[in-house]
Design an enzyme around this catalytic site. Structure first.
Site, short mmCIF file in Angstrom:
data_model
loop_
_atom_site.label_atom_id
_atom_site.label_comp_id
_atom_site.label_asym_id
_atom_site.label_seq_id
_atom_site.Cartn_x
_atom_site.Cartn_y
_atom_site.Cartn_z
N GLU A 190 159.63 46.95 -34.88
CA GLU A 190 159.96 48.38 -34.74
C GLU A 190 158.73 49.26 -34.93
O GLU A 190 158.70 50.11 -35.81
CB GLU A 190 161.00 48.78 -35.80
CG GLU A 190 162.23 47.91 -35.87
CD GLU A 190 163.04 48.11 -37.16
OE1 GLU A 190 162.55 48.78 -38.10
OE2 GLU A 190 164.16 47.59 -37.23
N GLY B 99 156.17 52.29 -34.62
CA GLY B 99 156.24 53.69 -34.23
C GLY B 99 154.83 54.26 -34.09
O GLY B 99 154.26 54.29 -33.01
N CYS C 123 152.49 81.67 -43.54
CA CYS C 123 152.35 82.29 -44.86
C CYS C 123 152.66 81.29 -45.98
O CYS C 123 153.69 81.40 -46.65
CB CYS C 123 153.26 83.50 -44.95
SG CYS C 123 152.97 84.63 -43.60
N GLU C 124 151.81 80.29 -46.12
CA GLU C 124 151.91 79.28 -47.17
C GLU C 124 150.50 78.80 -47.46
O GLU C 124 149.75 78.52 -46.52
CB GLU C 124 152.68 78.04 -46.68
CG GLU C 124 154.12 78.24 -46.31
CD GLU C 124 155.06 78.19 -47.49
OE1 GLU C 124 154.62 77.79 -48.60
OE2 GLU C 124 156.22 78.58 -47.31
N ARG D 25 151.84 66.99 -41.19
CA ARG D 25 151.41 65.88 -42.05
C ARG D 25 150.42 66.27 -43.15
O ARG D 25 150.57 65.79 -44.27
CB ARG D 25 150.86 64.73 -41.20
CG ARG D 25 151.91 64.14 -40.24
CD ARG D 25 151.40 62.92 -39.50
NE ARG D 25 151.15 61.81 -40.38
CZ ARG D 25 149.96 61.43 -40.81
NH1 ARG D 25 148.87 62.05 -40.38
NH2 ARG D 25 149.85 60.44 -41.65
N GLY E 220 155.40 49.92 -39.13
CA GLY E 220 154.55 50.29 -40.26
C GLY E 220 153.07 50.08 -40.09
O GLY E 220 152.29 50.53 -40.93
C1 PLP Z 1 159.95 54.93 -39.39
C2 PLP Z 1 160.46 53.57 -39.19
C3 PLP Z 1 159.76 52.65 -38.40
C4 PLP Z 1 158.42 52.96 -37.78
O1 PLP Z 1 157.42 53.10 -38.73
P1 PLP Z 1 155.90 53.30 -38.26
O2 PLP Z 1 155.14 53.39 -39.53
O3 PLP Z 1 155.85 54.56 -37.48
O4 PLP Z 1 155.52 52.11 -37.44
C5 PLP Z 1 160.33 51.40 -38.19
N1 PLP Z 1 161.53 51.06 -38.74
C6 PLP Z 1 162.21 51.92 -39.51
C7 PLP Z 1 163.51 51.50 -40.08
C8 PLP Z 1 161.71 53.19 -39.77
O5 PLP Z 1 162.40 54.03 -40.55
#
Ligand code: PLP
Length: 431
Positions: free
Chosen positions: A288, A290, A357-358, A327, A251
Site C-alpha cells: 500500500e 502512498g 494569520c498563524e 506539512r 510507508g
Molecule cells: C497512509 C497509509 C498508507 C500509505 O502510507 P505512505 O507512508 O504514504 O506510503 C498505507 N496504508 C495505510 C493503512 C495507511 O493509512
C-alpha cells in the site's frame, strides 16, 4: 544542469532540472505554467510517478502481487487514473475516497478499505460495489461488518490489520506500528480475532495486513514487521484458517532533504529473500505505498509577494500557505524551496512564510535564497500529503493542479473560487 548559480550542486528530484536559467519539469517550463495558471500551483510529473511505480514493479516482478496506491497521499482524479492505468489498485480510507476511486475507473476488486472508523453506510457501499478486501482494525468493527454483510446476504472479504509493535523510527505522528497507538489489533489478540472472524457467517477471511508508519528510511523495521507477520500467519494457519494474501502496507520514505531511504526494488529484493527463506515466497503479496509513488513527483509553485527584512529574521511572504502545504505546520516537515528562475545575486537567509494569520504558517526556515517580490519559488517534494490535506482556512481557495507528460501540460484541477467555497452555505432567513 541541476545546480543553482553560486550554490553547491544538489540533487533535484527526477524529471526536474534547470534549463537555460529556468526550472523545467520533463519538457515544460514551470515559469510558463505559473504565468498561464497563476499561483499557488501544484505541478506533477507523470514520468516521475510511473518511474516510482516501476521500481516496485521491478522489485515484485515474477511474484503474485497487487500494488494498492494509498490514495490519501494524493487523491486528485487524474493522479489516480495515471496509477490505475499502470495497473495499481487503490487503498482507501473513507466512503469519499471510494467514490473518487470508482470515478477514476479502478476495478472494485482491486480496492482495499483501511481505517479504524468505517461506518455502516461506508461498509454497505463498499460491499455493494464489490471491493477486494476490508482491512479491519478492531473486534468491534469485525462484528459490525459481519452484521452489515449478512444483512445484504453477502460475505465480506476481510483481512485483520495487525499491530506488529515495531518501531518504524520515524516522526511520532506518522508512526503507526507501536503498541500505544490507535491502529491495528495487538499481536497477542490476533489469533483469537481470526478464529472469531472465521466463524462469522458474514465474513470471509482472505488476508492479513500491517502498516507500521510513514517516511520510513530504513529496511530494518520492514524486516522486523515481516517476521512478526509470518509468525502470525503460521499460527493462524495452524489453527485452520487459510491466509491468501499478506499485505505489508506502505510507508517507504522519500528524499526531502538528504534522506536516504532504500529504493523500492532494493527493499523488496531484501524482503523477498526473507519471505523465501521462511517458505512464504509463493504467497500473494499486497502493498500500500502512498508517499513513495507521488511525493517527489510534485512541486508547488508560489510567488514572492513581499520581502520583509527584520532585525532577528528576514521574511519572504509568499502566496502559498499552510492551507496549501500543511506539512511544515503539522509535523515541522522540511520541504526544499528553490528559485524557479535563479538570479545571479548573493543569497540572504529567509524564513519563507504564507499570508495565513498563524505563526505556524511557515513553509521553510532559514533558507538561503536570492529572491525579490514577483519572483517564483518552487516548493519541492510536494506531491504527497499536500493537496490532499489542503483546506480553506482563511477562506483561501485551494490551488490549481497541472499534470505534465513530456511536453504536454494538462490542467487537472481548476483553482477553487470564492463562489465554490460559499456554495454549500445558507444565510439565515430575513427577520
Ligand atoms: C497512509 C497509509 C498508507 C500509505 O502510507 P505512505 O507512508 O504514504 O506510503 C498505507 N496504508 C495505510 C493503512 C495507511 O493509512
Amino acid at each position: 544542469m541541476s545546480s543553482l548559480p553560486g550554490q553547491p550542486p544538489m540533487n533535484l528530484p527526477p524529471f526536474i532540472s534547470y534549463h537555460a536559467g529556468d526550472l523545467v519539469m520533463e519538457g515544460v517550463s514551470l515559469k510558463q505554467l505559473a504565468m498561464e495558471h497563476g499561483t499557488p500551483l501544484f505541478v506533477y510529473s507523470r514520468a516521475a510517478m510511473l518511474g516510482a511505480l516501476a521500481a516496485y514493479q521491478r522489485g515484485l516482478a515474477g511474484r503474485s502481487h497487487q500494488i494498492c496506491y494509498a490514495m490519501k497521499a494524493n487523491s486528485t482524479l487524474a493522479i489516480l487514473q495515471t496509477l490505475v492505468r499502470a495497473g495499481c489498485g487503490l487503498d482507501i480510507v473513507s466512503g469519499g475516497e471510494l467514490e473518487r476511486a470508482l470515478a477514476a475507473g479502478v476495478e472494485p476488486g482491486k480496492v482495499i478499505f483501511s481505517g479504524v472508523g468505517k461506518t455502516r453506510s461506508e461498509m454497505q457501499r463498499a460491499l455493494e460495489v464489490g471491493i477486494g478486501c476490508f482491512n479491519v482494525e478492531s473486534r468491534a468493527e469485525l462484528d459490525v461488518l459481519d452484521d452489515v454483510a449478512r444483512g445484504m446476504g453477502l460475505r465480506a472479504p476481510v483481512s485483520v490489520r495487525v499491530n506488529p509493535n515495531v518501531d518504524a523510527r520515524t516522526h511520532p505522528y506518522i508512526s503507526t506500528g507501536l503498541k500505544d497507538n490507535k491502529f491495528g489489533i495487538a499481536h497477542e489478540d490476533v489469533l483469537a480475532t481470526y478464529r472469531h472472524a472465521a466463524a462469522c457467517a458474514g465474513l470471509r477471511v482472505v488476508g492479513i495486513d500491517c502498516h507500521i508508519g510513514s517516511q520510513i528510511t530504513q529496511t530494518g523495521p520492514y524486516l522486523d514487521a515481516m517476521d512478526r507477520m509470518l509468525d502470525l500467519v503460521q499460527n493462524i494457519e495452524a489453527a485452520g484458517v487459510r491466509i491468501e494474501h499478506i499485505d505489508f502496507g506502505g510507508g517507504l520514505g522519500i528524499d526531502y532533504h538528504g534522506d536516504e531511504p532504500p529504493q523500492a526494488d532494493d527493499l523488496w529484493h531484501q524482503l523477498l529473500k526473507r519471505l523465501d527463506a521462511r517458505g512464504y515466497g509463493q504467497r500473494k503479496i499486497y502493498i500500500e505505498p502512498g508517499r513513495s509513488l507521488v511525493g517527489n513527483a510534485g512541486v508547488c509553485l508560489t510567488e514572492v509577494l513581499y520581502c520583509k527584512p527584520g532585525e532577528q529574521k528576514n521574511f519572504l511572504i509568499v502566496d502559498a500557505a499552510m492551507n496549501d502545504l500543511p506539512r511544515p505546520a503539522m509535523y515541522q516537515a522540511y520541504h526544499r524551496i528553490v528559485e524557479v528562475s535563479p538570479r545571479n545575486a548573493a543569497p540572504l537567509t529567509w524564513d519563507v512564510v504564507g499570508p495565513v494569520c498563524e505563526s505556524g504558517d511557515w513553509l521553510g526556515r532559514d533558507r538561503a535564497l536570492a529572491a525579490q517580490s514577483g519572483d517564483l519559488l518552487a516548493v519541492l517534494s510536494a506531491g504527497a500529503y499536500c493537496m490532499s490535506m489542503a483546506s480553506n482556512y482563511n477562506t483561501r481557495g485551494r490551488a490549481a493542479e497541472v499534470l505534465v507528460d513530456g511536453d504536454t501540460a494538462t490542467l487537472i484541477r481548476a483553482r477553487e473560487s470564492a463562489a465554490d467555497q460559499l456554495r454549500l452555505e445558507s444565510l439565515l432567513p430575513s427577520v
